[in-house]
Motif scaffolding. Structure first.
Motif, short mmCIF file in Angstrom:
data_model
loop_
_atom_site.label_atom_id
_atom_site.label_comp_id
_atom_site.label_asym_id
_atom_site.label_seq_id
_atom_site.Cartn_x
_atom_site.Cartn_y
_atom_site.Cartn_z
N PHE A 173 31.69 32.95 -21.12
CA PHE A 173 32.08 33.58 -22.39
C PHE A 173 30.90 34.30 -23.04
O PHE A 173 31.06 35.37 -23.62
CB PHE A 173 32.65 32.53 -23.35
CG PHE A 173 34.01 32.02 -22.93
CD1 PHE A 173 35.06 32.89 -22.71
CD2 PHE A 173 34.23 30.66 -22.77
CE1 PHE A 173 36.30 32.43 -22.31
CE2 PHE A 173 35.47 30.19 -22.37
CZ PHE A 173 36.51 31.07 -22.14
N TRP A 174 29.70 33.72 -22.93
CA TRP A 174 28.52 34.37 -23.50
C TRP A 174 28.24 35.68 -22.78
O TRP A 174 27.95 36.70 -23.43
CB TRP A 174 27.32 33.44 -23.40
CG TRP A 174 26.07 34.01 -24.01
CD1 TRP A 174 25.69 33.96 -25.32
CD2 TRP A 174 25.04 34.73 -23.31
NE1 TRP A 174 24.48 34.60 -25.49
CE2 TRP A 174 24.06 35.09 -24.29
CE3 TRP A 174 24.85 35.10 -22.00
CZ2 TRP A 174 22.92 35.81 -23.95
CZ3 TRP A 174 23.71 35.82 -21.66
CH2 TRP A 174 22.75 36.16 -22.63
N VAL A 203 38.77 28.83 -15.32
CA VAL A 203 38.04 27.62 -14.94
C VAL A 203 38.13 26.55 -16.01
O VAL A 203 38.36 25.37 -15.72
CB VAL A 203 36.57 27.97 -14.63
CG1 VAL A 203 35.76 26.70 -14.41
CG2 VAL A 203 36.47 28.87 -13.41
N SER A 204 37.98 26.95 -17.27
CA SER A 204 37.99 25.96 -18.35
C SER A 204 39.37 25.32 -18.50
O SER A 204 39.49 24.09 -18.64
CB SER A 204 37.56 26.60 -19.67
OG SER A 204 38.41 27.68 -20.02
N MET A 205 40.43 26.12 -18.45
CA MET A 205 41.78 25.56 -18.62
C MET A 205 42.22 24.74 -17.42
O MET A 205 42.81 23.66 -17.59
CB MET A 205 42.77 26.69 -18.90
CG MET A 205 42.63 27.29 -20.29
SD MET A 205 43.98 28.40 -20.79
CE MET A 205 43.65 29.78 -19.69
N GLN A 206 41.93 25.21 -16.20
CA GLN A 206 42.35 24.45 -15.03
C GLN A 206 41.57 23.14 -14.93
O GLN A 206 42.15 22.10 -14.59
CB GLN A 206 42.17 25.27 -13.75
CG GLN A 206 42.66 24.54 -12.51
CD GLN A 206 42.86 25.46 -11.33
OE1 GLN A 206 43.23 26.61 -11.48
NE2 GLN A 206 42.62 24.96 -10.12
N TYR A 217 31.02 21.78 -16.45
CA TYR A 217 32.12 22.72 -16.69
C TYR A 217 31.95 23.42 -18.03
O TYR A 217 32.25 24.63 -18.15
CB TYR A 217 33.46 22.01 -16.62
CG TYR A 217 33.96 21.78 -15.22
CD1 TYR A 217 34.24 22.86 -14.38
CD2 TYR A 217 34.14 20.50 -14.72
CE1 TYR A 217 34.69 22.66 -13.09
CE2 TYR A 217 34.59 20.29 -13.42
CZ TYR A 217 34.87 21.38 -12.62
OH TYR A 217 35.29 21.18 -11.33
N ALA A 218 31.51 22.68 -19.03
CA ALA A 218 31.28 23.30 -20.34
C ALA A 218 30.18 24.36 -20.24
O ALA A 218 30.29 25.44 -20.85
CB ALA A 218 30.90 22.23 -21.37
N LEU A 219 29.13 24.06 -19.47
CA LEU A 219 28.05 25.03 -19.28
C LEU A 219 28.56 26.27 -18.55
O LEU A 219 28.26 27.41 -18.95
CB LEU A 219 26.92 24.38 -18.49
CG LEU A 219 25.76 25.30 -18.07
CD1 LEU A 219 25.08 25.90 -19.30
CD2 LEU A 219 24.74 24.53 -17.22
N LEU A 220 29.32 26.06 -17.49
CA LEU A 220 29.84 27.19 -16.72
C LEU A 220 30.73 28.08 -17.58
O LEU A 220 30.55 29.31 -17.62
CB LEU A 220 30.61 26.67 -15.51
CG LEU A 220 30.95 27.66 -14.39
CD1 LEU A 220 31.19 26.90 -13.08
CD2 LEU A 220 32.17 28.50 -14.71
N LEU A 273 24.39 30.14 -12.22
CA LEU A 273 24.21 29.83 -10.80
C LEU A 273 23.91 28.35 -10.59
O LEU A 273 24.43 27.71 -9.66
CB LEU A 273 23.08 30.69 -10.24
CG LEU A 273 22.82 30.60 -8.72
CD1 LEU A 273 24.05 31.02 -7.95
CD2 LEU A 273 21.62 31.47 -8.34
N GLY A 274 23.11 27.77 -11.48
CA GLY A 274 22.79 26.35 -11.38
C GLY A 274 24.02 25.46 -11.55
O GLY A 274 24.20 24.48 -10.82
#
Length: 443
Positions: A299-300, A324-327, A291-294, A23-24
Motif C-alpha cells: 500500500f505504501w 494478499v491481505s484479505m486472503q 503479512y502486515a509488513l508485506l 523482498l525480505g
C-alpha cells in the motif's frame, strides 16, 4: 541536441532497486512455507516428502515466473489489458469443456495439464487485477463522476462471479468482489454512489450462502463446532484444538498431533493451525506480522506511485496488497474460528501448485512496481539537478547513483519549507509532472 541526447542516455542508464522490506517479507514467508509444508505433510503419504517435493517443484517454477515478471516493463504489460480480460473469461469457461476441465469432489475448478491440475481462478486473480488497474487509469475521472464508468468493472466482476459460482467457488467469488470494491475506492470512486452496489452485493452473497444447504451448515457449525464435532464441526474443532495445544511457544517443530490424520488438509487450508500448534502464539504473531509488513509495503508503494502520477503501477500494488491481505485474513480467520470454514490457501505458505505459481507471479509484479518507482525517483532527482544547472549526480557508468546521492540531490532541490523548487518553464513543479506516463488513455 547532443546535450539532450547525452542527458537522455544518462537517464536511461539509471536503474532502480527492489524494495528490501518487501523482498525480505516475501522470502521469509516463502521459507516458513517450505518448513511448514514439510512438517504438516510428512505423515500423509508412504513417501514422507511427497508433498514437500511437489511444493518445491512448483515453487521453483513460480520463482522463474516471478523473475520474468520482475524483468518486464509494466508499460508493456499494460498494452495487453484487454487480452488479459478475455483470458479471465476463457480460463473460467475452459473448466467446463469435457476432456480439459477436471472435477474434484463435485467442483469443476481445474484444468488437466497431464502432469498436474491447475486451478484457473488463481490466474484470474492476477489477470483481473492488472486489467482493473488499466481500466482505472483510462477512466479515472469518469469512475468518480459517472454511473456507467463505475458500474462497468462491477459488471465485469459480476460476470466472472457467475462463472465461479457455477463451478462452484463461493470463496473466490467473494474475494474477487472485495478486491474490485477496494480498488474502486482506492481509485477515487464516489463513495456515496458506491455504497448502493456494496449493499446490494452483500445482500446477494448472503442470500447465496443461506439458500445453499452445505454453505448454511458451514455457518451453523462455525457458531458452535462442538455441537457436531464428528460431523460438520469436525474441521474447525480439530483446528481449534491444534491452536490451543500450541500455547505460547508451541509443542516444537514436527511434534504436532493434529496433523496425524485428525486435521484435514493440514498442508493447505489448515496449515496455520499446524503452525500454531508447533510454533505457538509467538510463531503465529511472527507470521501475522510478516503479512502486515508485506501488505503495508504494498500500500505504501502504491501511494508513492500515485503521488508520482504512476497510477497503473500504483493500482497494481493496491490490488495485490488487497488480495494478499484479505486472503491471508480469511485463511487465518478460518483456522482461528473467527470466520466460517472456507477453502482458501495461505499465500506463500500453503502447499498447492496453482496458488504457489500465481502468488509468485503476483509478488514478481509487486517487486517490479517497487523497482520502477525507485528508478523513477532516481531519474527525477537527476532531472531536478540538471534543471538547476548543477553537476550531474556522480555514478559509475551504467549504474544508478547511490541512494545517499539521490537523497542529497532531492534535498538540495527542495527549499527549507519543503516546497519543491520551480524548475519548469511554465512554473509547474517537476514533482507534479508525470515521469513515465502509462499507455492508457483518459476518457
Amino acid at each position: 541536441m547532443n546535450d539532450l541526447s547525452r542527458q537522455a542516455t544518462r537517464l536511461e542508464a539509471i536503474g532502480g532497486h527492489f524494495d528490501k522490506w518487501l523482498l525480505g517479507a516475501i522470502i521469509t514467508l516463502t521459507g516458513l512455507g517450505v518448513v511448514m509444508v514439510a512438517s504438516s505433510s510428512i505423515a500423509l503419504m508412504s513417501s514422507p516428502f511427497y508433498y514437500l517435493n511437489r511444493h518445491l517443484i512448483f515453487l521453483a517454477v513460480g520463482i522463474v515466473l516471478a523473475i520474468i515478471a520482475m524483468r518486464t516493463e509494466l508499460k508493456t504489460i499494460e498494452q495487453y489489458n484487454q487480452v488479459l480480460l478475455l483470458g479471465c473469461f476463457a480460463l473460467l469457461v475452459v473448466v467446463f469443456i469435457p476432456g480439459l476441465g477436471s472435477s474434484v469432489n463435485g467442483a469443476r475448478r481445474w484444468i488437466n495439464l497431464g502432469f498436474s491440475k491447475f486451478q484457473t481462478v488463481e490466474a484470474v486473480k492476477v489477470l483481473y487485477i492488472v486489467w482493473l488497474s488499466s481500466y482505472l487509469v483510462r477512466f479515472r475521472d469518469e469512475v468518480n463522476a459517472t454511473w456507467p464508468a463505475m458500474l462497468k468493472p462491477l459488471g465485469v466482476a459480476g460476470a466472472l462471479v457467475v462463472l465461479l459460482l457455477l463451478q462452484p467457488d463461493f470463496g473466490s467469488s467473494t474475494l474477487l468482489l472485495a478486491i474490485t470494491a477496494g480498488m474502486l475506492v482506492l481509485g477515487g470512486v464516489n463513495l456515496p454512489r458506491m455504497s448502493m452496489p456494496i449493499v446490494f452485493g452483500l445482500v446477494a452473497m448472503s442470500a447465496l450462502a443461506i439458500i445453499e444447504p452445505y454453505r448454511m451448515r458451514r455457518i451453523t457449525s462455525f457458531w458452535d463446532p462442538w455441537a457436531d464435532q464428528q460431523g460438520d464441526g469436525y474441521q474447525l474443532s480439530n483446528a481449534l484444538m491444534a491452536v490451543g495445544r500450541g500455547e505460547w511457544t508451541g509443542v516444537g517443530l514436527g511434534n504436532s498431533v493434529q496433523k496425524l490424520y485428525y486435521l484435514p488438509e493440514a498442508h493447505t487450508d489448515f496449515i496455520f493451525s499446524v503452525t500454531a500448534e508447533e510454533l505457538g502464539f509467538l510463531g503465529t504473531c511472527l507470521i501475522v506480522g510478516l503479512y502486515a509488513l508485506l501488505a503495508g509495503r504494498a500500500f505504501w508503494i502504491g501511494m508513492r506511485c500515485v503521488e508520482m502520477k504512476r497510477h497503473f503501477s500504483g493500482y497494481i500494488a493496491f490490488g495485490i496488497g488487497l488480495w494478499v491481505s484479505m486472503q491471508s485474513f480469511v485463511s487465518i480467520g478460518v483456522n482461528l474460528g473467527i470466520l466460517p470454514t472456507k477453502g482458501l490457501t495461505l499465500p506463500l505458505i500453503s502447499a498447492g501448485g496453482s496458488s504457489v505459481l500465481m502468488t509468485c507471479v503476483a509478488m514478481g509484479l509487486l517487486l517490479r512496481v517497487s523497482y520502477e518507482l525507485d528508478r523513477a525517483e532516481r531519474r527525477q532527482a537527476v532531472r531536478m539537478h540538471a534543471a538547476e544547472g548543477e553537476e550531474p549526480i556522480a555514478a559509475e557508468p551504467g549504474r544508478a547513483p547511490s541512494a545517499s546521492a539521490v537523497a542529497a540531490a532531492m534535498q538540495e532541490s527542495t527549499p527549507r519549507d519543503g516546497t519543491p523548487r520551480d524548475s519548469s518553464p511554465r512554473g509547474t513543479s517537476r514533482m507534479q509532472q508525470r515521469i513515465e506516463p502509462t499507455l492508457g488513455r483518459m476518457g
